[in-house]
Design a protein around this motif. Sequence first.
Motif, PDB file in Angstrom:
ATOM      1  N   GLY A  23       0.799  -0.918  -0.133  1.00 13.10           N
ATOM      2  CA  GLY A  23       0.071   0.328   0.493  1.00 13.10           C
ATOM      3  C   GLY A  23       0.500   1.118  -0.275  1.00 13.10           C
ATOM      4  O   GLY A  23       2.184   1.570   0.419  1.00 13.10           O
ATOM      5  N   ASN A  24       0.634   2.491  -0.053  1.00 15.09           N
ATOM      6  CA  ASN A  24       0.722   3.325   0.002  1.00 15.09           C
ATOM      7  C   ASN A  24       0.760   4.286   1.165  1.00 15.09           C
ATOM      8  O   ASN A  24       0.692   5.113   1.524  1.00 15.09           O
ATOM      9  CB  ASN A  24       0.505   4.821  -0.975  1.00 15.09           C
ATOM     10  CG  ASN A  24       0.385   4.846  -3.049  1.00 15.09           C
ATOM     11  OD1 ASN A  24       1.362   3.381  -2.544  1.00 15.09           O
ATOM     12  ND2 ASN A  24      -0.607   4.389  -3.236  1.00 15.09           N
ATOM     13  N   VAL A  25       1.514   3.802   1.850  1.00 14.70           N
ATOM     14  CA  VAL A  25       1.650   4.224   3.616  1.00 14.70           C
ATOM     15  C   VAL A  25       3.374   3.547   4.071  1.00 14.70           C
ATOM     16  O   VAL A  25       3.519   2.923   3.181  1.00 14.70           O
ATOM     17  CB  VAL A  25       0.601   3.258   4.412  1.00 14.70           C
ATOM     18  CG1 VAL A  25      -0.709   3.420   3.902  1.00 14.70           C
ATOM     19  CG2 VAL A  25       0.511   1.768   3.931  1.00 14.70           C
ATOM     20  N   SER A  26       3.909   3.725   5.274  1.00 18.56           N
ATOM     21  CA  SER A  26       4.843   3.542   5.361  1.00 18.56           C
ATOM     22  C   SER A  26       5.356   1.849   5.686  1.00 18.56           C
ATOM     23  O   SER A  26       3.986   1.972   5.925  1.00 18.56           O
ATOM     24  CB  SER A  26       5.178   4.631   6.938  1.00 18.56           C
ATOM     25  OG  SER A  26       4.238   3.856   7.664  1.00 18.56           O
ATOM     26  N   GLU A  27       5.974   2.028   5.691  1.00 20.30           N
ATOM     27  CA  GLU A  27       6.401   0.025   5.994  1.00 20.30           C
ATOM     28  C   GLU A  27       6.090  -0.458   7.391  1.00 20.30           C
ATOM     29  O   GLU A  27       5.303  -1.290   8.299  1.00 20.30           O
ATOM     30  CB  GLU A  27       7.945   0.117   5.779  1.00 20.30           C
ATOM     31  CG  GLU A  27       8.005  -1.735   5.843  1.00 20.30           C
ATOM     32  CD  GLU A  27      10.076  -2.018   5.943  1.00 20.30           C
ATOM     33  OE1 GLU A  27       9.567  -2.311   4.972  1.00 20.30           O
ATOM     34  OE2 GLU A  27      10.732  -2.116   7.231  1.00 20.30           O
ATOM     35  N   LYS A  28       6.164   0.787   8.447  1.00 20.25           N
ATOM     36  CA  LYS A  28       5.697   1.279   9.448  1.00 20.25           C
ATOM     37  C   LYS A  28       4.069   0.778   9.425  1.00 20.25           C
ATOM     38  O   LYS A  28       3.925   0.071  10.566  1.00 20.25           O
ATOM     39  CB  LYS A  28       5.848   1.922  10.903  1.00 20.25           C
ATOM     40  CG  LYS A  28       6.198   2.277  12.230  1.00 20.25           C
ATOM     41  CD  LYS A  28       6.417   3.254  12.683  1.00 20.25           C
ATOM     42  CE  LYS A  28       6.432   3.382  13.755  1.00 20.25           C
ATOM     43  NZ  LYS A  28       6.741   4.736  14.530  1.00 20.25           N
ATOM     44  N   SER A  35      -0.110  -6.756  12.362  1.00 17.96           N
ATOM     45  CA  SER A  35      -0.031  -7.467  13.862  1.00 17.96           C
ATOM     46  C   SER A  35      -1.229  -7.416  14.243  1.00 17.96           C
ATOM     47  O   SER A  35      -1.490  -8.427  15.043  1.00 17.96           O
ATOM     48  CB  SER A  35       1.076  -6.060  14.567  1.00 17.96           C
ATOM     49  OG  SER A  35       2.261  -6.744  13.919  1.00 17.96           O
ATOM     50  N   LYS A  36      -1.936  -6.672  13.686  1.00 12.69           N
ATOM     51  CA  LYS A  36      -3.652  -6.453  13.647  1.00 12.69           C
ATOM     52  C   LYS A  36      -4.235  -7.890  12.868  1.00 12.69           C
ATOM     53  O   LYS A  36      -4.532  -8.337  14.218  1.00 12.69           O
ATOM     54  CB  LYS A  36      -4.142  -5.372  13.062  1.00 12.69           C
ATOM     55  CG  LYS A  36      -4.997  -4.135  14.116  1.00 12.69           C
ATOM     56  CD  LYS A  36      -4.873  -2.896  13.661  1.00 12.69           C
ATOM     57  CE  LYS A  36      -6.027  -2.923  12.488  1.00 12.69           C
ATOM     58  NZ  LYS A  36      -6.124  -1.536  11.671  1.00 12.69           N
ATOM     59  N   ALA A  37      -3.737  -8.105  12.354  1.00 10.68           N
ATOM     60  CA  ALA A  37      -4.337  -9.523  11.632  1.00 10.68           C
ATOM     61  C   ALA A  37      -4.039 -10.399  12.100  1.00 10.68           C
ATOM     62  O   ALA A  37      -4.411 -11.387  12.446  1.00 10.68           O
ATOM     63  CB  ALA A  37      -3.755  -9.451   9.982  1.00 10.68           C
ATOM     64  N   PHE A  38      -2.669 -10.491  12.426  1.00 14.44           N
ATOM     65  CA  PHE A  38      -1.896 -11.695  13.608  1.00 14.44           C
ATOM     66  C   PHE A  38      -2.843 -11.806  14.110  1.00 14.44           C
ATOM     67  O   PHE A  38      -3.356 -12.976  14.680  1.00 14.44           O
ATOM     68  CB  PHE A  38      -1.281 -11.604  13.541  1.00 14.44           C
ATOM     69  CG  PHE A  38       0.937 -11.876  12.664  1.00 14.44           C
ATOM     70  CD1 PHE A  38      -0.139 -13.290  11.698  1.00 14.44           C
ATOM     71  CD2 PHE A  38       1.531 -11.676  11.708  1.00 14.44           C
ATOM     72  CE1 PHE A  38       0.332 -14.196  10.417  1.00 14.44           C
ATOM     73  CE2 PHE A  38       2.218 -11.489  10.663  1.00 14.44           C
ATOM     74  CZ  PHE A  38       2.035 -13.251   9.702  1.00 14.44           C
ATOM     75  N   SER A  39      -3.060 -10.730  14.535  1.00  8.74           N
ATOM     76  CA  SER A  39      -3.874 -11.063  16.632  1.00  8.74           C
ATOM     77  C   SER A  39      -5.068 -11.640  16.075  1.00  8.74           C
ATOM     78  O   SER A  39      -5.944 -12.218  17.574  1.00  8.74           O
ATOM     79  CB  SER A  39      -3.915  -9.764  17.123  1.00  8.74           C
ATOM     80  OG  SER A  39      -2.615  -8.953  17.352  1.00  8.74           O
ATOM     81  N   ALA A  40      -5.692 -10.959  15.125  1.00  6.18           N
ATOM     82  CA  ALA A  40      -7.532 -11.648  14.782  1.00  6.18           C
ATOM     83  C   ALA A  40      -6.859 -13.044  14.830  1.00  6.18           C
ATOM     84  O   ALA A  40      -7.689 -13.757  15.198  1.00  6.18           O
ATOM     85  CB  ALA A  40      -7.550 -10.459  13.379  1.00  6.18           C
TER      86      ALA A  40
ATOM     87  N   ASN B  37      12.410  -4.502  14.348  1.00  5.93           N
ATOM     88  CA  ASN B  37      11.471  -3.426  14.912  1.00  5.93           C
ATOM     89  C   ASN B  37      10.577  -3.679  14.931  1.00  5.93           C
ATOM     90  O   ASN B  37      10.169  -3.303  15.565  1.00  5.93           O
ATOM     91  CB  ASN B  37      12.318  -2.654  13.028  1.00  5.93           C
ATOM     92  CG  ASN B  37      11.431  -1.561  13.342  1.00  5.93           C
ATOM     93  OD1 ASN B  37      10.395  -1.022  13.793  1.00  5.93           O
ATOM     94  ND2 ASN B  37      12.721  -0.768  12.700  1.00  5.93           N
ATOM     95  N   ILE B  38       9.907  -4.954  14.591  1.00  5.62           N
ATOM     96  CA  ILE B  38       8.443  -5.958  14.987  1.00  5.62           C
ATOM     97  C   ILE B  38       8.621  -5.976  16.263  1.00  5.62           C
ATOM     98  O   ILE B  38       7.613  -5.943  17.207  1.00  5.62           O
ATOM     99  CB  ILE B  38       8.329  -6.696  13.778  1.00  5.62           C
ATOM    100  CG1 ILE B  38       8.692  -6.164  12.278  1.00  5.62           C
ATOM    101  CG2 ILE B  38       7.429  -7.628  14.693  1.00  5.62           C
ATOM    102  CD1 ILE B  38       7.852  -7.339  11.120  1.00  5.62           C
ATOM    103  N   ARG B 109       8.523 -13.040  24.451  1.00  4.08           N
ATOM    104  CA  ARG B 109       8.004 -12.323  23.628  1.00  4.08           C
ATOM    105  C   ARG B 109       7.778 -11.799  22.972  1.00  4.08           C
ATOM    106  O   ARG B 109       6.526 -11.919  22.810  1.00  4.08           O
ATOM    107  CB  ARG B 109       9.389 -10.747  23.955  1.00  4.08           C
ATOM    108  CG  ARG B 109       8.281  -9.486  23.752  1.00  4.08           C
ATOM    109  CD  ARG B 109       9.574  -8.166  23.664  1.00  4.08           C
ATOM    110  NE  ARG B 109       9.098  -7.850  22.816  1.00  4.08           N
ATOM    111  CZ  ARG B 109       8.588  -5.727  23.399  1.00  4.08           C
ATOM    112  NH1 ARG B 109       8.553  -6.447  25.295  1.00  4.08           N
ATOM    113  NH2 ARG B 109       8.267  -5.016  23.015  1.00  4.08           N
ATOM    114  N   GLY B 110       8.231 -13.062  21.864  1.00 11.37           N
ATOM    115  CA  GLY B 110       7.814 -12.796  20.876  1.00 11.37           C
ATOM    116  C   GLY B 110       8.917 -13.523  19.350  1.00 11.37           C
ATOM    117  O   GLY B 110      10.327 -13.942  19.682  1.00 11.37           O
ATOM    118  N   LEU B 111       8.399 -14.212  18.470  1.00  9.73           N
ATOM    119  CA  LEU B 111       8.847 -14.589  17.480  1.00  9.73           C
ATOM    120  C   LEU B 111       8.848 -14.187  15.899  1.00  9.73           C
ATOM    121  O   LEU B 111       7.386 -14.207  15.624  1.00  9.73           O
ATOM    122  CB  LEU B 111       9.322 -16.409  17.538  1.00  9.73           C
ATOM    123  CG  LEU B 111       7.745 -16.918  17.665  1.00  9.73           C
ATOM    124  CD1 LEU B 111       7.442 -17.356  16.143  1.00  9.73           C
ATOM    125  CD2 LEU B 111       8.527 -18.426  18.279  1.00  9.73           C
TER     126      LEU B 111
END
Lengths: 278, 179
Positions: A23-28, A35-40, B37-38, B109-111
């Motif tokens: 997407g046209n957003v930062s890598e961050k 991370s949100k998707a993995f949490s879901a 970073n992650i 903490r994570g992997l």
Amino acid sequence: MSGNSITRCKPLLGTFVEISLEGNVSEKALIAESSKAFSAIEKIDLAMSFHRPESEISQLNNSAFLQAHTLSEEMYFVLTQALYLSKISEGDFDISVAGRLVAKGQLPQKEQLVDLSANWQDIEITDRRIRFHKPLLIDLGGIAKGFAVDRAIESIDSEIKATVNAGGDLRMTDWRDNLINVQSPANPAAVIELPMLASAVATSACYNLDEGRSVIYPKDSAEAQQSAKSYSVFAQNCLLADALTKIAFLNTSSASDVLQHFGAHARVIGSVHTVREQ
Amino acid sequence: MDRRTFTQGFGLLTAGVLLPVGNVYAKTYLTVEQAKNILWGEMSMSPRLVELSKAQMKSIRASSKVRVRNPRPQVWKTANGGWFIVDQVIGKHENIDMAYALEANGSVRGLEILSYRESYGDEVMNPKWRAQFSGKDHRQRLKLDHQIKNISGATLSSRHITEGINRLTQTWEQVLRHL
């Protein structure tokens, strides 16, 4: 502005889960979305694992025969979808087959007694409350992985192109004109290209089976033939693709009608890499 | 319906890199910097030179029940006393580069998986494994189907991942925490 992309992979749902975002957003920002998707996915994993004694599904298996339980929003959705699939397929898809898989030693033993004559019709859901009318066990292994993929996709900002692949249960936001590679049923090192026919796909084949495992027909517990074919089902969401691929694999006379009812398409890959519609 | 019939459809052409060269399937996910970073965000960290002695390797093996192949793990210590470790998990058919973050108390903490490489022999290896490692520490040696439930039967891959965690938490217990 040129886009960024990222692909992450984590061990979840009993497999590798890959999330690719662009997407046209930062890598961050992409990392935060992934991370949100993995949490879901983790949330569904925790609630729907047959093996975890503390999971919501284990609580139902422990006592939904003895007392009614109120279902979480996610569980209510998955179970009502599962029962609808059972109804339309006249029992070719049946989450209550778990008791018979335990009896065959294909799922771990549970302490409670199980009535092996029980089927999906012995599960009653009214107003988000569930009750089993016979002592039975349910297992969402044929549907929860697809649902987790759906939840992951839904959690991601809609401006971002996303693909979530949980060991082959795959959904992508920009699926048109895209291709996937499906492992050959005859040669695991070879892949066959298929065009995406909908946003989600799942594949069933005997090569996925662990040693000593088999696929059984829910209606009579007969073991399915170990055919050298794979069945990929394309559907509007991954829950459906995941569940319908089990029906396609059993290849009963009504399988194509069931797929049609859900607007899904199956592609069968044979041992000599022929691809045909089911 | 059978939960074990799930699929093995690999990859996709747009977002990933699929290299079906001969009998090898390989894929790269993250760089070490991205994984740092992650797992640790902006937390500063510095590399620590770690060289395990023969005795340490033997002792880690004894308490983790896992052979220690590499005497020089890539290790960074964070400003808050935590750890970032890059390590390889080697199975019969697969090589997985992993990044782990351990808290200052040694719990996981994570992997993140950095890259995955699988070569096929005569038998099919299914990459099916599960892990919920958060919060486990060296006091609980992980066993498949015990603390970590393996959803699809004990497969080689999952066993190796679990073993990797055990080995690293013991490496922390016996070596890193004293640094």
